[in-house]
Enzyme design. Sequence first.
Site, PDB file in Angstrom:
ATOM      1  N   SER A 141       0.837  -1.197   0.000  1.00  0.00           N
ATOM      2  CA  SER A 141       0.000   0.000   0.000  1.00  0.00           C
ATOM      3  C   SER A 141       0.871   1.245   0.000  1.00  0.00           C
ATOM      4  CB  SER A 141      -0.899   0.021   1.237  1.00  0.00           C
ATOM      5  OG  SER A 141      -1.578   1.262   1.331  1.00  0.00           O
ATOM      6  N   TYR A 160      -1.181  -0.572  10.490  1.00  0.00           N
ATOM      7  CA  TYR A 160      -1.271  -0.864   9.064  1.00  0.00           C
ATOM      8  C   TYR A 160      -0.127  -0.197   8.303  1.00  0.00           C
ATOM      9  CZ  TYR A 160      -3.217  -1.309   4.360  1.00  0.00           C
ATOM     10  OH  TYR A 160      -3.399  -1.602   3.030  1.00  0.00           O
TER      11      TYR A 160
END
Length: 238
Positions: A141, A160
């Site tokens: 990501s 994350y």
Amino acid sequence: MTSSTANSSPRPREPGTVLVTGASRGLGRMLAKLYAGEGWRVLACARQEQPAAADCMLPYRLDVNDAASIETLGTMLEGTAIDIVINNAAVRGDTGGLASLRTDDFMEVMRINVLAPLLIAQALKPNLVAGRRKLLVNISSRAGSLAEGTLDDDDGDYAYRCSKAALNMATVKLAQDFRRDGVAVISLHPGWVRTDMGGPDAVVDIEQSARGLKNLIDTTTMADTGSFRAYDGKTISW
């Protein structure tokens, strides 16, 4: 080892065998369906074994939060040539910022998003070496980019972001280690996708993202190993 010229040439695009983790829903399911639709043999891995969506889609039970489950998968697939492994399974974890950060949540995100892809790479390296395409894909990501991750995004999901930054380093290390065996390793950013994780406000359609990712995967050569790109082909800064 093959020559650098051969390593950088286009790889075979005939249907082969692809393994996808997190294949029961979302982006993983879409990628599995796209490959199955082109006649690939798809090893669809998920915590809950799903019924096959096509004759060439073979479901496998895999809990990426459990090292024993990953080891079992490697044993089950011993001797099976795999052309592409897509480490897609991931969780987001807490999004409340530093104030709500908790040890158990943080460590679970790191185990699933970072350690599991490494253990899968370890377990399935012989399968990849035996394959024709020889490609390991880590779905990362832009949120894990130190240069770009917070430019237009200030969500407080520490776990994350840290996990995807660590996964990017894992990609670079694996690319170095696997090069001698002719296996390419890449990180891909799927965009902010409308899935259970991305939510309804996300701006990228799931099929648009999956098709973009698949196009990159299908055209990757050893010249691309160790790279970090978005579903639309743009290079992401580390």
